[in-house]
Write an enzyme that holds these catalytic residues in place. Structure first.
Site, PDB file in Angstrom:
ATOM      1  N   TYR A 182      18.863  18.799  -1.760  1.00  0.00           N
ATOM      2  CA  TYR A 182      17.906  19.125  -2.817  1.00  0.00           C
ATOM      3  C   TYR A 182      18.553  18.776  -4.151  1.00  0.00           C
ATOM      4  O   TYR A 182      19.451  19.468  -4.619  1.00  0.00           O
ATOM      5  CB  TYR A 182      17.549  20.613  -2.803  1.00  0.00           C
ATOM      6  CG  TYR A 182      16.785  21.086  -1.588  1.00  0.00           C
ATOM      7  CD1 TYR A 182      16.134  20.195  -0.750  1.00  0.00           C
ATOM      8  CD2 TYR A 182      16.723  22.442  -1.286  1.00  0.00           C
ATOM      9  CE1 TYR A 182      15.437  20.650   0.364  1.00  0.00           C
ATOM     10  CE2 TYR A 182      16.019  22.903  -0.186  1.00  0.00           C
ATOM     11  CZ  TYR A 182      15.389  22.003   0.643  1.00  0.00           C
ATOM     12  OH  TYR A 182      14.697  22.460   1.735  1.00  0.00           O
ATOM     13  N   PRO A 186       4.999  27.499   3.353  1.00  0.00           N
ATOM     14  CA  PRO A 186       4.116  28.614   3.736  1.00  0.00           C
ATOM     15  C   PRO A 186       2.853  28.697   2.893  1.00  0.00           C
ATOM     16  O   PRO A 186       1.873  29.315   3.304  1.00  0.00           O
ATOM     17  CB  PRO A 186       4.997  29.853   3.512  1.00  0.00           C
ATOM     18  CG  PRO A 186       5.973  29.436   2.466  1.00  0.00           C
ATOM     19  CD  PRO A 186       6.264  27.987   2.770  1.00  0.00           C
TER      20      PRO A 186
END
Length: 292
Positions: free
Chosen positions: A63, A214
Site C-alpha cells: 500500500y 465490506p
C-alpha cells in the site's frame, strides 16, 4: 462500553480482537499509490482508531508502497500490547501504480523483511498470502509453492500466524492441508456474497473471515433497500451494511477503511446498531437482487 466493544471479540491467530477493526489501505494516496493527501490527518485517523478501542489493523507494505506501514509506525509505535497488526504479501506495485504478482520465494521473503522493517517489528503477528493469479479476483491454481515459503518464514520465527487472501474454496482447502490457516480475507459484502459457504465452513472451525471491500470498495454499495432501512433506523447505509456483516457470522472481522476521522467514528458506531430478524431478511434481498 464503547461502540467497538459492542461488536464483540473473536480469536485471530491466538489473540482476541474486537470484531470491528480498521483497514489502512485508504491512508495512501489516490489508487493506494504514493503519500497521503494529508499526512497529519492520516496519523490522527490511526490514533483515533486505537483510542476508540480498535485493536486489529490491516495493512500491507504494497500500500503506497511502504506508505501505510510507515504511517502506522509513526502514529502508534511503541504499539499497545493488545494491538494486532495484520499484513499481506504476494503483490508488488508497478511504477505506474499497477498491481503485480510477487510470488517467488525471494519476493515473498523480501516482503516479510520489508514489513518487519517498516512497521518496526521483530515478528509479524499475522501475514496473509495474497494470491495474484488474477488481480481482479480469485482464480484457480496451486498455492503450494508460495505457501511453503511463507510456512518456512513462520518456522524461522518471523511470522506467527498465516492467512490467505483472494482465494478460492479449493485454495483454502489446499492451504489447510499444508499448514494452519488462521484467517481468510476475501471480497464479501451485502451484495457480493460468493463466499457464503466458505464463511460457514470457517465459522464451524473457529477460523476468522475478514471481508475486504465490506462497503463495496472502489464502487461503494448502492441499494434503495439499504437506504430505506438506514433511514428507518436513523443510520447511514454504510453503517447498516457493516451491522449486517456483524450479524452474518460470529467469525467475521471487519476492517472498513477511511482517511477521515469523522468517517472512522461513523463506521465504528455501526456496532451500536441492532438489526431485527425482519430487517435482516429485507437486507438479504439485496444480495438476491444483485445476483438476479
Amino acid at each position: 462500553m464503547s461502540s467497538v466493544d459492542q461488536s464483540g471479540t473473536f480469536i485471530l491467530g491466538d489473540r482476541p480482537v474486537r470484531r470491528l477493526g480498521y483497514g489502512a489501505m485508504q491512508l495512501a494516496g489516490p489508487g493506494v499509490f504514493g503519500p497521503p493527501k494529508d499526512h497529519d490527518t492520516a496519523l490522527a485517523v490511526l490514533r483515533e482508531a486505537v483510542a476508540q478501542g480498535v485493536n486489529h489493523i490491516d495493512t500491507s507494505d504494497f500500500y503506497g508502497p511502504h506508505v501505510t506501514n510507515l504511517l502506522i509506525r509513526e502514529a502508534l509505535a511503541p504499539y499497545p500490547d493488545d494491538l494486532v497488526i495484520v499484513t499481506k504479501i504476494g503483490a508488488r506495485r508497478g511504477t505506474d501504480g499497477s498491481w503485480l504478482p510477487a510470488f517467488s520465494a525471494e519476493e515473498l521473503t523480501q516482503a516479510v523483511q520489508d514489513n518487519l522493517h517498516n512497521l518496526g517489528l521483530d515478528v509479524l503477528e499475522v501475514v496473509n498470502l495474497r494470491v495474484m493469479f488474477d488481480a481482479h479476483g480469485p482464480a484457480e491454481g496451486s498455492i503450494e509453492a508460495p505457501l511453503a515459503t511463507l510456512a518456512e518464514l513462520q518456522r524461522q520465527g518471523l511470522v506467527r500466524h498465516i492467512g490467505l487472501s483472494n482465494v478460492t474454496a479449493a485454495q483454502i482447502a489446499e492451504g489447510r492441508r499444508m499448514c494452519r490457516i488462521d484467517c481468510v480475507q476475501n471480497q464479501y459484502n451485502l451484495a457480493h456474497r460468493g463466499d457464503d459457504a466458505s464463511i460457514d465452513d470457517l465459522a464451524r472451525d473457529g477460523t476468522a473471515y475478514v471481508p475486504f471491500f465490506p462497503l463495496g470498495g472502489f464502487n461503494p454499495l448502492q441499494s434503495l433497500t439499504l437506504s430505506k432501512v438506514a433511514a428507518r433506523l436513523g443510520a447511514t447505509p454504510m453503517q447498516v451494511a457493516l451491522a449486517w456483516l456483524l450479524r452474518r457470522a460470529p467469525n467475521i472481522l471487519l476492517i472498513p477503511g477511511t482517511s477521515s476521522v469523522a468517517h472512522l467514528r461513523e463506521n465504528l458506531a455501526a456496532a451500536d446498531l441492532e438489526l431485527s430478524d425482519d430487517v435482516i431478511k429485507e437486507l438479504d434481498g439485496v444480495a438476491m437482487a444483485a445476483c438476479g
